[in-house]
Design an enzyme around this catalytic site. Structure first.
Site, PDB file in Angstrom:
ATOM      1  N   THR A 125       0.854  -1.196   0.000  1.00 54.12           N
ATOM      2  CA  THR A 125       0.000   0.000   0.000  1.00 54.12           C
ATOM      3  C   THR A 125       0.884   1.237   0.000  1.00 54.12           C
ATOM      4  O   THR A 125       1.979   1.216   0.572  1.00 54.12           O
ATOM      5  CB  THR A 125      -0.922   0.042   1.241  1.00 54.12           C
ATOM      6  OG1 THR A 125      -1.724   1.234   1.168  1.00 54.12           O
ATOM      7  CG2 THR A 125      -0.150   0.070   2.549  1.00 54.12           C
ATOM      8  N   ASN A 156      -0.461   3.904   1.231  1.00 60.91           N
ATOM      9  CA  ASN A 156      -1.156   4.672   2.257  1.00 60.91           C
ATOM     10  C   ASN A 156      -0.450   4.457   3.617  1.00 60.91           C
ATOM     11  O   ASN A 156      -0.592   3.411   4.256  1.00 60.91           O
ATOM     12  CB  ASN A 156      -2.618   4.193   2.314  1.00 60.91           C
ATOM     13  CG  ASN A 156      -3.444   4.994   3.284  1.00 60.91           C
ATOM     14  OD1 ASN A 156      -2.958   5.393   4.343  1.00 60.91           O
ATOM     15  ND2 ASN A 156      -4.706   5.195   2.938  1.00 60.91           N
ATOM     16  N   GLN A 157       0.295   5.458   4.020  1.00 62.31           N
ATOM     17  CA  GLN A 157       1.101   5.381   5.238  1.00 62.31           C
ATOM     18  C   GLN A 157       0.236   5.125   6.469  1.00 62.31           C
ATOM     19  O   GLN A 157       0.605   4.394   7.392  1.00 62.31           O
ATOM     20  CB  GLN A 157       1.889   6.697   5.396  1.00 62.31           C
ATOM     21  CG  GLN A 157       2.778   6.780   6.618  1.00 62.31           C
ATOM     22  CD  GLN A 157       3.946   5.795   6.528  1.00 62.31           C
ATOM     23  OE1 GLN A 157       4.278   5.312   5.458  1.00 62.31           O
ATOM     24  NE2 GLN A 157       4.548   5.496   7.670  1.00 62.31           N
ATOM     25  N   HIS A 158      -0.961   5.731   6.474  1.00 60.73           N
ATOM     26  CA  HIS A 158      -1.880   5.601   7.601  1.00 60.73           C
ATOM     27  C   HIS A 158      -2.287   4.138   7.794  1.00 60.73           C
ATOM     28  O   HIS A 158      -2.283   3.610   8.905  1.00 60.73           O
ATOM     29  CB  HIS A 158      -3.096   6.492   7.375  1.00 60.73           C
ATOM     30  CG  HIS A 158      -4.161   6.322   8.403  1.00 60.73           C
ATOM     31  ND1 HIS A 158      -4.045   6.849   9.677  1.00 60.73           N
ATOM     32  CD2 HIS A 158      -5.328   5.652   8.373  1.00 60.73           C
ATOM     33  CE1 HIS A 158      -5.116   6.524  10.370  1.00 60.73           C
ATOM     34  NE2 HIS A 158      -5.909   5.791   9.601  1.00 60.73           N
ATOM     35  N   ASP A 199      -8.066  -3.776  -0.934  1.00 56.96           N
ATOM     36  CA  ASP A 199      -8.850  -2.874  -1.766  1.00 56.96           C
ATOM     37  C   ASP A 199     -10.249  -2.805  -1.171  1.00 56.96           C
ATOM     38  O   ASP A 199     -10.755  -3.805  -0.666  1.00 56.96           O
ATOM     39  CB  ASP A 199      -8.908  -3.357  -3.215  1.00 56.96           C
ATOM     40  CG  ASP A 199      -9.219  -2.201  -4.160  1.00 56.96           C
ATOM     41  OD1 ASP A 199      -8.376  -1.302  -4.288  1.00 56.96           O
ATOM     42  OD2 ASP A 199     -10.322  -2.180  -4.745  1.00 56.96           O
ATOM     43  N   GLY A 250     -13.882   9.888   2.989  1.00 63.27           N
ATOM     44  CA  GLY A 250     -14.704   9.246   1.959  1.00 63.27           C
ATOM     45  C   GLY A 250     -16.194   9.439   2.201  1.00 63.27           C
ATOM     46  O   GLY A 250     -16.671  10.537   2.461  1.00 63.27           O
ATOM     47  N   HIS A 289     -15.302  -2.442   8.007  1.00 62.02           N
ATOM     48  CA  HIS A 289     -14.978  -3.482   7.023  1.00 62.02           C
ATOM     49  C   HIS A 289     -13.467  -3.744   6.990  1.00 62.02           C
ATOM     50  O   HIS A 289     -13.023  -4.881   6.973  1.00 62.02           O
ATOM     51  CB  HIS A 289     -15.466  -3.017   5.650  1.00 62.02           C
ATOM     52  CG  HIS A 289     -15.138  -1.582   5.342  1.00 62.02           C
ATOM     53  ND1 HIS A 289     -15.551  -0.542   6.142  1.00 62.02           N
ATOM     54  CD2 HIS A 289     -14.381  -1.010   4.378  1.00 62.02           C
ATOM     55  CE1 HIS A 289     -15.101   0.600   5.661  1.00 62.02           C
ATOM     56  NE2 HIS A 289     -14.372   0.344   4.583  1.00 62.02           N
ATOM     57  N   ARG A 290     -12.682  -2.663   7.021  1.00 58.89           N
ATOM     58  CA  ARG A 290     -11.225  -2.811   6.946  1.00 58.89           C
ATOM     59  C   ARG A 290     -10.695  -3.533   8.189  1.00 58.89           C
ATOM     60  O   ARG A 290      -9.882  -4.446   8.103  1.00 58.89           O
ATOM     61  CB  ARG A 290     -10.565  -1.437   6.811  1.00 58.89           C
ATOM     62  CG  ARG A 290      -9.214  -1.471   6.150  1.00 58.89           C
ATOM     63  CD  ARG A 290      -8.674  -0.089   5.814  1.00 58.89           C
ATOM     64  NE  ARG A 290      -9.543   0.998   6.172  1.00 58.89           N
ATOM     65  CZ  ARG A 290     -10.412   1.563   5.346  1.00 58.89           C
ATOM     66  NH1 ARG A 290     -10.484   1.177   4.094  1.00 58.89           N
ATOM     67  NH2 ARG A 290     -11.205   2.532   5.754  1.00 58.89           N
TER      68      ARG A 290
HETATM   69  P1  IMP Z   1      -9.321   1.975  -0.529  1.00 53.09           P
HETATM   70  O1  IMP Z   1      -9.243   0.819  -1.486  1.00 53.09           O
HETATM   71  O2  IMP Z   1      -9.248   1.562   0.917  1.00 53.09           O
HETATM   72  O3  IMP Z   1      -8.335   3.064  -0.863  1.00 53.09           O
HETATM   73  O4  IMP Z   1     -10.780   2.624  -0.693  1.00 53.09           O
HETATM   74  C1  IMP Z   1     -11.262   3.090  -1.960  1.00 53.09           C
HETATM   75  C2  IMP Z   1     -12.340   4.132  -1.761  1.00 53.09           C
HETATM   76  O5  IMP Z   1     -13.484   3.550  -1.107  1.00 53.09           O
HETATM   77  C3  IMP Z   1     -11.954   5.315  -0.868  1.00 53.09           C
HETATM   78  O6  IMP Z   1     -11.286   6.316  -1.595  1.00 53.09           O
HETATM   79  C4  IMP Z   1     -13.330   5.789  -0.375  1.00 53.09           C
HETATM   80  O7  IMP Z   1     -13.979   6.556  -1.358  1.00 53.09           O
HETATM   81  C5  IMP Z   1     -14.086   4.480  -0.208  1.00 53.09           C
HETATM   82  N1  IMP Z   1     -13.893   3.962   1.162  1.00 53.09           N
HETATM   83  C6  IMP Z   1     -13.192   2.860   1.532  1.00 53.09           C
HETATM   84  N2  IMP Z   1     -13.223   2.693   2.867  1.00 53.09           N
HETATM   85  C7  IMP Z   1     -13.962   3.717   3.363  1.00 53.09           C
HETATM   86  C8  IMP Z   1     -14.349   4.085   4.691  1.00 53.09           C
HETATM   87  O8  IMP Z   1     -13.985   3.466   5.708  1.00 53.09           O
HETATM   88  N3  IMP Z   1     -15.115   5.191   4.787  1.00 53.09           N
HETATM   89  C9  IMP Z   1     -15.512   5.920   3.726  1.00 53.09           C
HETATM   90  N4  IMP Z   1     -15.168   5.634   2.471  1.00 53.09           N
HETATM   91  C10 IMP Z   1     -14.396   4.526   2.281  1.00 53.09           C
END
Ligand code: IMP
Length: 191
Positions: free
Chosen positions: A7, A9-11, A68, A149, A176-177
């Site tokens: 990733t 994404n540092q966070h 993702d 987001g 979810h994450r």
């Molecule tokens: P990523 O794959 O984790 O970078 O997520 C892709 C996109 O999904 C982000 O840019 C947000 O638009 C949306 N998204 C993913 N997780 C979240 C969340 O926890 N809250 C709000 N939007 C999210």
């Protein structure tokens, strides 16, 4: 054991690292010599998660995992889904994305939605996937200033506050994450 989190994404990296230490020496992309953007062109969340892990494994020959995520709105055929980050265009602006989503849902009563995260792990050449889901619904207006987001319009099922009204700790207990990461951690700790 060396393991790369694919990733930029540092966070996210800092969030996951403590759960895997000290058994796993978690490496950043830059630690393994990867300075480029990872490809995300498969058209699905699961596909992109695998594509990013594949890229790092094939090019740098190291055990790794990638995540993702996306928002799936039932009545919109599960869009924005894999396009969540750039739903309203290449500028990848969260407010533009929310505005478009609320416009597309104007007058619609069925507001069921879910966030999905898929993590792909490649360990000794074997592939594993872990899925985390957060069920909820899309409000018709924004509430709260936290998170990122789509958080201000997402009401988790069984809660009275949007994700943007929760503290990071509260969100991390149900997200979810967090669920996908927990499965990964459980798997790796038992491995
Ligand atoms: P990523 O794959 O984790 O970078 O997520 C892709 C996109 O999904 C982000 O840019 C947000 O638009 C949306 N998204 C993913 N997780 C979240 C969340 O926890 N809250 C709000 N939007 C999210």
């Amino acid at each position: 054991m060396r393991l790369c989190f694919a990733t930029n994404n540092q966070h996210k990296f800092e969030e996951v690292k403590p759960f895997l230490s000290p058994k796993f020496n978690l490496l950043k992309l830059t630690d393994v010599g990867c300075h480029e953007e990872l490809p995300e062109t498969t058209g699905t969340i699961a596909g992109n998660s695998k594509q990013k892990a594949d890229y790092v494994f094939n090019k740098f020959k190291i055990d790794c995992f990638a995540d993702d995520s996306g928002l799936e709105v039932f009545v919109l055929n599960n869009s924005p889904g894999v396009d969540s980050a750039h739903y309203a265009g290449a500028q990848r602006n969260h407010q533009d994305n929310i505005n478009l989503l609320l416009n597309n849902m104007e007058g619609i009563d069925d507001r069921k939605a879910r966030f999905v995260t898929i993590i792909t792990l490649i360990l000794s050449g074997k592939y594993f996937q872990f899925e985390g889901v957060l069920e909820g619904s899309i409000l018709s207006e924004q509430k709260g200033a936290g998170g990122f987001g789509y958080d201000p319009v997402f009401l988790p099922q069984g809660y009275l506050n949007t994700l943007a009204e929760m503290t990071l700790e509260e969100k991390n207990r149900i997200s979810h994450r967090a669920k996908a990461v927990q499965q990964l951690v459980d798997f790796l700790t038992a491995a």
